[in-house]
Design a protein around this motif. Structure first.
Motif, PDB file in Angstrom:
ATOM      1  N   LEU A 199       0.824  -1.215   0.000  1.00  0.00           N
ATOM      2  CA  LEU A 199       0.000   0.000   0.000  1.00  0.00           C
ATOM      3  C   LEU A 199       0.854   1.260   0.000  1.00  0.00           C
ATOM      4  O   LEU A 199       2.014   1.251   0.399  1.00  0.00           O
ATOM      5  N   ASP A 200       0.219   2.353  -0.416  1.00  0.00           N
ATOM      6  CA  ASP A 200       0.864   3.656  -0.312  1.00  0.00           C
ATOM      7  C   ASP A 200       1.124   3.964   1.161  1.00  0.00           C
ATOM      8  O   ASP A 200       0.332   3.613   2.023  1.00  0.00           O
ATOM      9  N   VAL A 201       2.225   4.634   1.398  1.00  0.00           N
ATOM     10  CA  VAL A 201       2.583   4.970   2.780  1.00  0.00           C
ATOM     11  C   VAL A 201       1.457   5.734   3.466  1.00  0.00           C
ATOM     12  O   VAL A 201       1.182   5.549   4.641  1.00  0.00           O
ATOM     13  N   THR A 202       0.754   6.552   2.680  1.00  0.00           N
ATOM     14  CA  THR A 202      -0.267   7.423   3.273  1.00  0.00           C
ATOM     15  C   THR A 202      -1.457   6.667   3.825  1.00  0.00           C
ATOM     16  O   THR A 202      -2.120   7.139   4.731  1.00  0.00           O
ATOM     17  N   VAL A 203      -1.765   5.489   3.265  1.00  0.00           N
ATOM     18  CA  VAL A 203      -2.945   4.790   3.776  1.00  0.00           C
ATOM     19  C   VAL A 203      -2.570   3.636   4.697  1.00  0.00           C
ATOM     20  O   VAL A 203      -3.431   3.002   5.275  1.00  0.00           O
ATOM     21  N   ARG A 204      -1.261   3.399   4.853  1.00  0.00           N
ATOM     22  CA  ARG A 204      -0.838   2.269   5.682  1.00  0.00           C
ATOM     23  C   ARG A 204      -1.383   2.355   7.095  1.00  0.00           C
ATOM     24  O   ARG A 204      -1.968   1.406   7.612  1.00  0.00           O
ATOM     25  N   MET A 205      -1.191   3.513   7.720  1.00  0.00           N
ATOM     26  CA  MET A 205      -1.586   3.664   9.125  1.00  0.00           C
ATOM     27  C   MET A 205      -3.075   3.465   9.282  1.00  0.00           C
ATOM     28  O   MET A 205      -3.531   2.811  10.213  1.00  0.00           O
ATOM     29  N   GLN A 206      -3.833   4.025   8.334  1.00  0.00           N
ATOM     30  CA  GLN A 206      -5.283   3.905   8.407  1.00  0.00           C
ATOM     31  C   GLN A 206      -5.705   2.435   8.400  1.00  0.00           C
ATOM     32  O   GLN A 206      -6.496   1.991   9.233  1.00  0.00           O
ATOM     33  N   VAL A 207      -5.142   1.674   7.446  1.00  0.00           N
ATOM     34  CA  VAL A 207      -5.494   0.263   7.332  1.00  0.00           C
ATOM     35  C   VAL A 207      -5.070  -0.491   8.593  1.00  0.00           C
ATOM     36  O   VAL A 207      -5.821  -1.299   9.149  1.00  0.00           O
ATOM     37  N   LEU A 208      -3.882  -0.191   9.087  1.00  0.00           N
ATOM     38  CA  LEU A 208      -3.398  -0.859  10.294  1.00  0.00           C
ATOM     39  C   LEU A 208      -4.291  -0.564  11.487  1.00  0.00           C
ATOM     40  O   LEU A 208      -4.593  -1.454  12.284  1.00  0.00           O
ATOM     41  N   ASN A 209      -4.722   0.688  11.588  1.00  0.00           N
ATOM     42  CA  ASN A 209      -5.574   1.052  12.716  1.00  0.00           C
ATOM     43  C   ASN A 209      -6.902   0.320  12.669  1.00  0.00           C
ATOM     44  O   ASN A 209      -7.415  -0.134  13.692  1.00  0.00           O
ATOM     45  N   ILE A 210      -7.458   0.219  11.471  1.00  0.00           N
ATOM     46  CA  ILE A 210      -8.719  -0.508  11.335  1.00  0.00           C
ATOM     47  C   ILE A 210      -8.537  -1.950  11.775  1.00  0.00           C
ATOM     48  O   ILE A 210      -9.313  -2.497  12.562  1.00  0.00           O
ATOM     49  N   LEU A 211      -7.456  -2.559  11.268  1.00  0.00           N
ATOM     50  CA  LEU A 211      -7.182  -3.946  11.612  1.00  0.00           C
ATOM     51  C   LEU A 211      -7.002  -4.096  13.122  1.00  0.00           C
ATOM     52  O   LEU A 211      -7.605  -4.958  13.770  1.00  0.00           O
ATOM     53  N   ASN A 212      -6.240  -3.208  13.692  1.00  0.00           N
ATOM     54  CA  ASN A 212      -5.935  -3.247  15.119  1.00  0.00           C
ATOM     55  C   ASN A 212      -7.209  -3.147  15.956  1.00  0.00           C
ATOM     56  O   ASN A 212      -7.445  -3.942  16.868  1.00  0.00           O
TER      57      ASN A 212
END
Lengths: 338, 286, 301
Positions: B187-200
């Motif tokens: 994924l693009d660096v910009t959406v990585r955190m968002q996806v990780l947070n959702i998963l978390n």
């Protein structure tokens, strides 16, 4: 977006146009290369010089070659495909008359070829490098390597002469000829319309062997292609996804992998259907099948130029049309190109 | 169920591929770990065998030989489980998020149907119920306008959205364990955190055990409770994430030293020394 | 210094093929690999036998293939005539043995025409691009829009029946797939560094094509030619069968089947043996082609 697809359409139309013109040039050249003098072919060897001049003028044989070409094209555009020297009929009528027999044969052959080839190809891909894969590979290689006219003869010797399981040459037994009125030209349909089951089963009996032998050669091609398409898909990551979801092997193969090769399969089945014309030339000769293949060969043997040119042109057009059709199907069935 | 009881117990897992008539090529050599309702990270470079572990747990390595002293998933012996039993386990109880939605979603089916399929394999539900479930799930992974997205094809969604769809697909049957195999590296660096947070968030709320497989030590360290460091098919370090700086193995030390950090010196970062003697002293002593 | 480096790059690829010693070594390695696999080994052996048979046909054929013996017609296979005799009392086995010469002639001439023509059209089209490419590819497309047998048939019909014309007709229809392949290959390394390097050194286009591009296309073109030989055999036999190829009394296999057809229902050996020969040779080329592909170009599969 719209203008983009419009340009693509324009480019495709241009390509088709150029290919068609090339096709015309090619058939025209084949016609001109023929050793037969077109004038003599019409008037015979005995006619005098005056008649020769007159006929030559009328058919344009003494015009410069490029004018003859334009004349040929303009005749075609007016729906005039020339007259067969052998039958004295317009070539196009002759062809329309023999075509149903070939379509009947080719359709059954492709049903056989695709009906068997696709499952076998999938099986071979799923069981890659297992014994069954090797057996299937051997079968397809034989189908790919056999001279089809020879297989036809061996088939006749075994299943007709020795075992007497199927009918011999022709579309039906001699004593049935003429019993069923020719409505569509498709014997199976005609006999059903007439309600004559005896003729129907006789026709099926005659169709079985040539259609399955013709189908075997296209099965070889379809199996090979299906296997390699399927192997490509089975290595894709979405197959793992499907398995991770808990889908069975069967559902993964059919609902996921197969769904991705459908479009490619339609394309190669369409091309295989066209290629059957090639096999038909040989198989029809072996089985005395009164179809397009036999018509083409007979006219080539006696050098009936008009008929040969038209047949070749027709085959080319059929191939271009099949290619276009498969392109169109691609666009309809593949979500990525919609 | 007792919260401290591990969901998964793996002892001495070995995965090998046939490389010759009698020779085998070991890619995972004796890996052992437990997993509770926690977030376990597995880090290693490519070829370290970390991805193989995830697939071995689901028994999705048709050509490999999988052996272990023990591979126990809440009372079920995964090693002895039949393919039939595995069909019930995969997706429903242990699921896996793959790396790149561009390849891991089937291109010819709408994404909604693919998510609903994951639900309907395991629960007998009508098409409407499954669709409603899917729409709820899409909402849970923060997709706006789920009705519209439901009918989209994979090539019509972005990478970030594709990965959220993947998460939805893998969480919809409510598994107890999720294996996330490099879930954000494509994924693009910009959406990585968002996806990780959702998963978390989903993982923590539902009490799911997570195995996070990644090559990115920093990410795993910040995101997981516990970290395994793998190299050449072996676990060289096992440690609580916040305790990472006390690592003992030279390979892990090397990895940590090669990480830049804010406020650090501006000297060139140390390069990982890959010589076997330097990294695995036990190998030389054998 | 810089020129020297470029020089080395320029020759790095082609020397692999231009040094006779390394070519021989590579050839031996390929042959060893082909023999190591049962199916390609079968192909290679059958084709070697075919070559050998054609070479020493008069020595191994038990009878003269054209001697008519009306007292001995339509004999089923027996100790004196292993494959039986035909309607004129000729020994079928001897005719098949002599037939290898015709098959080999066809294959050799066709590949000598088709290989260079296909390579030339394909590499130049791929290298120069532009309108020349477009025109050339349109022409190949037109040829490709026919099944090869029908186009060959049409050409033979136009040129007149006979073995020579059949060979020309087959050659005319067999080059387009090779041109396509050579073009596709050329496109993949047209912009490679070593090509740019020789261009910067001032090598002419012709030189670049012959020295650098053609050798790189050779492996896949060879594979393709081998595979199309199977089709060529079948097409030639088909033409012979339809009476448009080799004419009787030439012992061409397809023509033998055509004359045998009249008697086949009672005398199966008239068609079975020549057809079997066609099948085996065509199969051998298919197997050899597949094997060559694996041996020369492992990345393709």
């Amino acid at each position: 977006m719209k203008s983009e697809s419009f340009t693509a359409f324009g480019r495709q139309a241009g390509t088709i146009f150029v290919t068609l013109v090339g096709l015309l040039i090619l058939t025209f050249c084949i016609g001109r290369m023929m050793p037969v003098d077109p004038v003599r072919a019409i008037i015979g060897e005995e006619a005098d010089q005056a008649t020769y001049q007159m006929v030559a003028e009328r058919i344009g044989a003494n015009l410069p070659i490029y004018q003859q070409f334009f004349r040929y094209v303009s005749d075609l555009l007016h729906g005039d495909f020339g007259t067969s020297i052998r039958t004295g009929q317009p070539v196009i009528n002759d062809i329309l008359h023999v075509m149903p027999a070939t379509i009947e044969l080719a359709t059954f052959a492709i049903l056989f070829g695709a009906g068997l080839g696709i499952p076998l190809g999938i099986l071979a891909a799923v069981k890659r490098n297992k014994p069954i894969d090797h057996v299937i590979r051997f079968l397809t290689l034989i189908g790919h390597s056999m001279p089809i006219f020879w297989t036809g003869m061996i088939g006749l010797i075994i299943f007709y002469a020795v075992l007497d399981l199927v009918g011999g040459g022709g579309r039906m037994s001699d004593f049935y000829i003429g019993l069923v009125p020719e409505t569509t030209g498709f014997l199976l349909i005609d006999s059903l319309i007439a309600g004559d089951w005896e003729v129907f089963w006789d026709a099926v009996n005659h169709l079985l062997l040539p259609a399955s032998i013709l189908g075997y050669s296209s099965m070889a091609y379809i199996t090979r292609m299906t296997r390699s398409f399927m192997l490509d898909q089975l290595n894709q990551e979405y197959i793992t996804t499907a398995r991770v979801k808990g889908l069975s092997k069967n559902r993964t193969i059919w609902h996921h992998a197969f769904a991705n090769i459908r479009v490619q399969l339609v394309t190669i089945v369409a091309l295989a259907y066209g290629s059957l014309l090639e096999g038909a030339v040989l198989i029809e000769t072996v089985f005395s099948w009164p179809g397009f293949g036999q018509y083409i060969t007979n006219n080539m043997l006696i050098g009936d130029m008009n008929a040969v040119m038209t047949c070749v042109l027709l085959v080319g057009i059929i191939f271009i049309a099949l290619n276009l059709l498969s392109d169109a199907l691609y666009k309809i069935f593949d979500p990525r190109t919609r | 169920m007792d919260n401290n009881q591990p969901l998964l117990k793996v002892e001495n897992l070995q995965v090998s591929y046939r490389s010759g008539k009698k020779s085998y090529n070991n890619v995972v050599k004796g890996v052992s770990f437990d997993l509770g309702r926690e977030r376990l990270g597995i880090v290693g470079e490519s070829g370290s065998g970390k991805s193989t572990i995830g697939r071995a747990l689901l028994k999705l390595l048709p050509t490999a030989k999988i052996e272990a002293d023990r591979m126990d998933f809440s009372g079920t012996d995964l090693l002895a489980a039949s393919e039939r039993q595995m069909l019930d386990i995969r997706g429903r109880r242990i699921s896996m998020i793959l790396q790149d939605p561009k390849f891991s979603l089937n291109p010819v089916h709408p994404v909604g149907a693919q998510i609903a399929e994951a639900y309907r394999v395991h629960y007998s539900a009508s098409a409407q119920v499954a669709k409603q479930k899917t729409l709820d799930m899409l909402e849970a992974v923060q997709i706006r306008d789920p009705e519209r997205v439901y009918g989209l094809y994979p090539h019509e969604v972005s990478g970030g959205m594709g990965q959220r769809i993947m998460i939805a697909m893998m969480l919809i049957p409510e598994p107890q364990i999720i294996i996330a195999d490099e879930p954000t590296s494509a994924l693009d660096v910009t959406v990585r955190m968002q996806v990780l947070n959702i998963l978390n968030e989903l993982v923590t709320n539902k009490g799911i055990g997570l195995i996070m497989i990644s090559h990115d030590l920093n990410l795993v360290r910040n995101f997981c409770d516990r970290v395994l460091v793998m190299r050449h098919g072996e676990v060289v370090e096992e440690r609580a994430a916040r305790d990472m700086k006390n690592c003992t193995h030279p390979y892990t030390k090397g990895l940590l030293a090669a990480q830049p950090h804010i406020g650090g010196s501006r000297q060139p970062l140390p390069v990982l020394n890959r010589q076997p003697q330097a990294l695995s002293p036990q190998e030389t002593s054998v | 210094m810089a020129t020297e480096t470029l020089n080395a790059q320029d020759h790095a690829m082609p020397t692999l093929l231009s040094n006779p010693n390394s070519v021989l070594r590579r050839l031996l390695a390929v042959i060893r690999e082909l023999l190591g696999n049962p199916s390609s080994g079968f192909g290679l052996i059958v084709i070697s036998i075919l070559l050998l048979t054609a070479l020493v046909a008069p020595l191994i054929a038990p009878y003269d293939p054209n001697v008519v013996n009306l007292g001995n017609v339509l004999q089923p296979p027996n100790a004196a005539h292993w494959f039986g005799t035909d309607e004129l009392g000729r020994d079928i086995m001897s005719r098949i043995i002599y037939g290898t010469r015709i098959s080999l002639t066809i294959i050799t001439i066709v590949s000598v025409i088709v290989g260079p023509v296909g390579l030339l059209v394909g590499t130049t089209a791929g290298y120069f691009g532009g309108w020349y490419d477009t025109v050339m590819m349109r022409i190949t497309d037109i040829f490709l829009s026919f099944p090869s047998l029908i186009l060959s048939l049409a050409f033979v019909a136009a040129l007149g029946a006979g073995l020579e014309n059949a060979i020309i007709a087959i050659g005319l229809t067999a080059w387009p797939p090779i041109a396509r392949l050579a073009r596709a290959e050329t496109l993949t390394f047209r912009n490679a560094d070593y090509i740019s390097a020789s261009r910067m050194q001032g090598a002419s286009s012709l030189r670049i094509i012959i020295k650098s591009i053609v050798p790189m296309c050779m492996p896949s073109v060879l594979v393709r030619i081998t595979l199309s030989m199977a089709t060529v055999i079948l097409t030639a036999a088909g033409l012979g069968f339809l009476g448009l190829g080799a004419q009787p009394p030439l012992p061409e296999w397809g023509a033998m089947i055509a004359t045998g057809r009249r008697y086949m229902l009672d005398n199966w050996w008239l068609v079975a043996f020549p057809g079997g020969a066609i099948l085996i040779v065509s199969l051998a080329f298919n197997l050899l082609g597949d094997g060559l592909r694996d041996a020369l170009d492992p990345k393709q599969h």
